[in-house]
Design an enzyme around this catalytic site. Structure first.
Site, PDB file in Angstrom:
ATOM      1  N   SER A   1     -30.260 -57.517   8.121  1.00 42.35           N
ATOM      2  CA  SER A   1     -29.692 -56.615   9.122  1.00 42.35           C
ATOM      3  C   SER A   1     -30.348 -56.840  10.475  1.00 42.35           C
ATOM      4  O   SER A   1     -31.541 -57.168  10.559  1.00 42.35           O
ATOM      5  CB  SER A   1     -29.948 -55.177   8.674  1.00 42.35           C
ATOM      6  OG  SER A   1     -29.672 -54.271   9.721  1.00 42.35           O
ATOM      7  N   ALA A   2     -29.578 -56.600  11.516  1.00 43.35           N
ATOM      8  CA  ALA A   2     -30.124 -56.637  12.874  1.00 43.35           C
ATOM      9  C   ALA A   2     -31.208 -55.581  13.062  1.00 43.35           C
ATOM     10  O   ALA A   2     -31.964 -55.631  14.031  1.00 43.35           O
ATOM     11  CB  ALA A   2     -29.006 -56.404  13.883  1.00 43.35           C
TER      12      ALA A   2
ATOM     13  N   LEU B   1     -21.091 -44.782  13.099  1.00 42.74           N
ATOM     14  CA  LEU B   1     -20.106 -44.331  14.082  1.00 42.74           C
ATOM     15  C   LEU B   1     -18.659 -44.547  13.632  1.00 42.74           C
ATOM     16  O   LEU B   1     -17.857 -43.609  13.680  1.00 42.74           O
ATOM     17  CB  LEU B   1     -20.365 -45.066  15.415  1.00 42.74           C
ATOM     18  CG  LEU B   1     -19.412 -44.707  16.544  1.00 42.74           C
ATOM     19  CD1 LEU B   1     -19.527 -43.237  16.919  1.00 42.74           C
ATOM     20  CD2 LEU B   1     -19.680 -45.591  17.772  1.00 42.74           C
TER      21      LEU B   1
ATOM     22  N   LYS C   1     -35.387 -54.180   4.545  1.00 46.22           N
ATOM     23  CA  LYS C   1     -34.698 -55.427   4.937  1.00 46.22           C
ATOM     24  C   LYS C   1     -35.721 -56.457   5.397  1.00 46.22           C
ATOM     25  O   LYS C   1     -35.673 -57.622   4.987  1.00 46.22           O
ATOM     26  CB  LYS C   1     -33.666 -55.160   6.031  1.00 46.22           C
ATOM     27  CG  LYS C   1     -32.438 -54.391   5.574  1.00 46.22           C
ATOM     28  CD  LYS C   1     -31.591 -55.188   4.597  1.00 46.22           C
ATOM     29  CE  LYS C   1     -30.322 -54.447   4.183  1.00 46.22           C
ATOM     30  NZ  LYS C   1     -29.643 -55.092   3.042  1.00 46.22           N
TER      31      LYS C   1
ATOM     32  N   TYR D   1     -35.563 -47.785   5.321  1.00 51.96           N
ATOM     33  CA  TYR D   1     -34.436 -48.683   5.025  1.00 51.96           C
ATOM     34  C   TYR D   1     -34.606 -50.001   5.779  1.00 51.96           C
ATOM     35  O   TYR D   1     -34.503 -51.091   5.208  1.00 51.96           O
ATOM     36  CB  TYR D   1     -33.094 -48.025   5.407  1.00 51.96           C
ATOM     37  CG  TYR D   1     -32.017 -49.033   5.676  1.00 51.96           C
ATOM     38  CD1 TYR D   1     -31.373 -49.677   4.624  1.00 51.96           C
ATOM     39  CD2 TYR D   1     -31.666 -49.393   6.985  1.00 51.96           C
ATOM     40  CE1 TYR D   1     -30.418 -50.645   4.871  1.00 51.96           C
ATOM     41  CE2 TYR D   1     -30.721 -50.358   7.237  1.00 51.96           C
ATOM     42  CZ  TYR D   1     -30.091 -50.978   6.179  1.00 51.96           C
ATOM     43  OH  TYR D   1     -29.152 -51.954   6.435  1.00 51.96           O
TER      44      TYR D   1
HETATM   45  C1  UD1 Z   1     -27.400 -48.003  11.878  1.00 55.29           C
HETATM   46  C2  UD1 Z   1     -28.843 -48.047  11.438  1.00 55.29           C
HETATM   47  C3  UD1 Z   1     -29.187 -49.449  11.008  1.00 55.29           C
HETATM   48  C4  UD1 Z   1     -28.229 -49.911   9.927  1.00 55.29           C
HETATM   49  C5  UD1 Z   1     -26.792 -49.785  10.405  1.00 55.29           C
HETATM   50  C6  UD1 Z   1     -25.788 -50.126   9.320  1.00 55.29           C
HETATM   51  C7  UD1 Z   1     -30.066 -46.297  12.667  1.00 55.29           C
HETATM   52  C8  UD1 Z   1     -31.097 -46.016  13.703  1.00 55.29           C
HETATM   53  N1  UD1 Z   1     -29.725 -47.590  12.524  1.00 55.29           N
HETATM   54  O1  UD1 Z   1     -27.249 -48.859  13.005  1.00 55.29           O
HETATM   55  O2  UD1 Z   1     -30.515 -49.472  10.515  1.00 55.29           O
HETATM   56  O3  UD1 Z   1     -28.493 -51.255   9.588  1.00 55.29           O
HETATM   57  O4  UD1 Z   1     -26.553 -48.445  10.843  1.00 55.29           O
HETATM   58  O5  UD1 Z   1     -25.757 -49.139   8.332  1.00 55.29           O
HETATM   59  O6  UD1 Z   1     -29.562 -45.416  11.987  1.00 55.29           O
HETATM   60  N2  UD1 Z   1     -23.467 -42.767  17.061  1.00 55.29           N
HETATM   61  C9  UD1 Z   1     -23.006 -41.566  17.586  1.00 55.29           C
HETATM   62  N3  UD1 Z   1     -22.558 -40.596  16.749  1.00 55.29           N
HETATM   63  C10 UD1 Z   1     -22.517 -40.762  15.382  1.00 55.29           C
HETATM   64  C11 UD1 Z   1     -22.988 -41.995  14.844  1.00 55.29           C
HETATM   65  C12 UD1 Z   1     -23.450 -42.959  15.715  1.00 55.29           C
HETATM   66  O7  UD1 Z   1     -23.015 -41.380  18.814  1.00 55.29           O
HETATM   67  O8  UD1 Z   1     -22.110 -39.829  14.658  1.00 55.29           O
HETATM   68  C13 UD1 Z   1     -23.902 -43.828  17.982  1.00 55.29           C
HETATM   69  C14 UD1 Z   1     -25.342 -44.265  17.781  1.00 55.29           C
HETATM   70  O9  UD1 Z   1     -26.208 -43.525  18.578  1.00 55.29           O
HETATM   71  C15 UD1 Z   1     -25.255 -45.756  18.187  1.00 55.29           C
HETATM   72  C16 UD1 Z   1     -23.835 -46.158  17.792  1.00 55.29           C
HETATM   73  O10 UD1 Z   1     -23.103 -44.953  17.698  1.00 55.29           O
HETATM   74  O11 UD1 Z   1     -25.371 -45.890  19.587  1.00 55.29           O
HETATM   75  C17 UD1 Z   1     -23.773 -46.889  16.467  1.00 55.29           C
HETATM   76  O12 UD1 Z   1     -24.424 -46.116  15.468  1.00 55.29           O
HETATM   77  P1  UD1 Z   1     -24.367 -46.532  13.915  1.00 55.29           P
HETATM   78  O13 UD1 Z   1     -22.963 -46.802  13.525  1.00 55.29           O
HETATM   79  O14 UD1 Z   1     -25.108 -45.500  13.138  1.00 55.29           O
HETATM   80  O15 UD1 Z   1     -25.118 -47.940  13.869  1.00 55.29           O
HETATM   81  P2  UD1 Z   1     -26.605 -48.342  14.343  1.00 55.29           P
HETATM   82  O16 UD1 Z   1     -27.373 -47.181  14.824  1.00 55.29           O
HETATM   83  O17 UD1 Z   1     -26.489 -49.516  15.233  1.00 55.29           O
END
Ligand code: UD1
Length: 340
Positions: free
Chosen positions: A124-125, A203, A156, A152
């Site tokens: 994972s990144a 997200l 990785k 988690y």
């Molecule tokens: C997350 C995990 C990462 C994991 C990846 C895949 C964290 C800090 N990182 O990555 O370790 O490998 O998922 O499972 O949890 N966001 C919102 N609202 C939401 C959800 C997300 O605003 O309800 C924003 C987050 O702040 C981020 C972006 O959307 O800027 C992407 O979030 P997310 O899909 O959770 O991915 P990562 O944080 O990149």
């Protein structure tokens, strides 16, 4: 080849299974269904008109796994089995370390038992340290294995190290570590896709559930980041592109350990995602701004040029296609794989 696909019934695994079958490989799925569904494999079989052998087994249990794989032949292993909920890993670190590290150690042992030397590992990144100022896209030489904010993510990074050390002691081992950026989307048929249990952490599945009406509104985690619109920027890669990256990695295996980013090289902000998903679905995505989520970085975008060059692979699908396919999956399967 006949490929043992560990975690093959999950979101990414089911798409990898489909791509492998379409390329003419045979697939042996090992899964314990802790966060996946038998239905996904049935649908892969329907889509490809091929059959998949499935072994229901927890890879963290070596005795049970040995027995389950007794007499099985396979040429390579793709290892995507593991727990992946960041928040849960903070609450239950021992469970995450035990499950994610033991299953990798056991798989490596099972490979030795079966005389198998080819391994593709789902990394994972998240293993990258937060980018230093001035660094734009993350390449494989960026510092990794430091500054990780949750167990988690550590599993990785530790699994990467375990594979490197074991390869050192078994030089015939051919391993590729694939550092995924943010997998999204679904097979364009809408028959397989991401079916998170409980409230989605990520997200895209959250946005999809808001669009379908399962959730009221999205909480946007912060709008004051130093990005083009203040919200977090990520590299969202279509899961079919990601799956094809595994096929390319299998073709590229050679003695040693090679590491590749699987990403698009393009960044989308949270607001970009909301807009694109709204366009794809024709639905409004209500949202509110809330505090930043601890551990989040402003931006994480891949430099995928090493994989482009050496694996002869690149992400081909657009983010709009990922939203379209994710919506096809979500709208045809509003409750995921469960019938309710
Ligand atoms: C997350 C995990 C990462 C994991 C990846 C895949 C964290 C800090 N990182 O990555 O370790 O490998 O998922 O499972 O949890 N966001 C919102 N609202 C939401 C959800 C997300 O605003 O309800 C924003 C987050 O702040 C981020 C972006 O959307 O800027 C992407 O979030 P997310 O899909 O959770 O991915 P990562 O944080 O990149």
């Amino acid at each position: 080849m006949r490929i043992l696909l560990a975690g093959g019934a999950g979101y990414i695994g089911s798409h990898v299974a489909l791509v492998l079958l379409e390329a003419g490989h045979e697939v042996l799925v090992v899964d314990d269904y802790s966060n996946s569904s038998r239905t996904a494999i049935g649908r892969v079989e329907n889509l490809t008109e091929r059959s998949v052998e499935v072994i229901d087994c927890d890879l963290a249990d070596l005795t049970a796994s040995r027995a389950a794989l007794h007499g099985q032949q396979f040429d390579a292993v793709i290892h995507l089995a593991g727990l992946k909920a960041v928040g849960e890993s903070v609450a239950k670190p021992a469970h995450y370390y035990r499950t994610n590290l033991t299953s990798t150690l056991n798989l490596l042992e099972l490979m030795a038992d079966h005389g198998v030397n080819k391994l593709v590992f789902s990394s994972s990144a998240t293993v990258y340290a937060p980018a230093a100022e001035g660094v734009q896209n993350l390449d494989e030489d960026q510092p990794a294995g430091t500054g990780i904010t949750n167990p988690y993510g550590w599993t990785k990074a530790m699994n990467e190290q375990i594979i490197r050390d074991i390869q050192h002691s078994r030089p015939e081992l051919e391993a590729v570590l694939l550092r995924y950026f943010n997998p999204v989307g679904a097979h364009p048929s809408g028959r397989i896709g991401e079916d998170p249990s409980g409230i989605p952490n990520n997200l895209m599945p959250f946005v999809a559930q808001v669009a379908i009406g399962r959730r009221d509104r999205l909480a946007v985690f912060g709008d004051q980041y130093p990005t083009h619109d203040g919200t977090g920027v990520r590299d969202y890669i279509h899961v079919m592109d990601l799956a094809e990256g595994h096929l390319a990695a299998l073709d590229h295996l050679r003695a040693g350990v090679a590491t590749y980013n699987l990403g698009t090289g393009e960044g989308q902000s949270v607001f970009d995602v909301v807009q694109a998903f709204s366009d794809a679905s024709g639905r409004e995505i209500p949202y509110e701004i809330v505090a930043p989520r601890p551990g989040d970085v402003a931006k994480a975008v891949a430099d995928p040029s090493k994989a482009n060059r050496e694996l002869n692979w690149r992400a081909k699908r657009t983010f709009a296609e990922a939203c379209r396919d994710s919506w096809a999956w979500q709208s045809q399967n509003p409750n995921g794989y469960s019938a309710g």
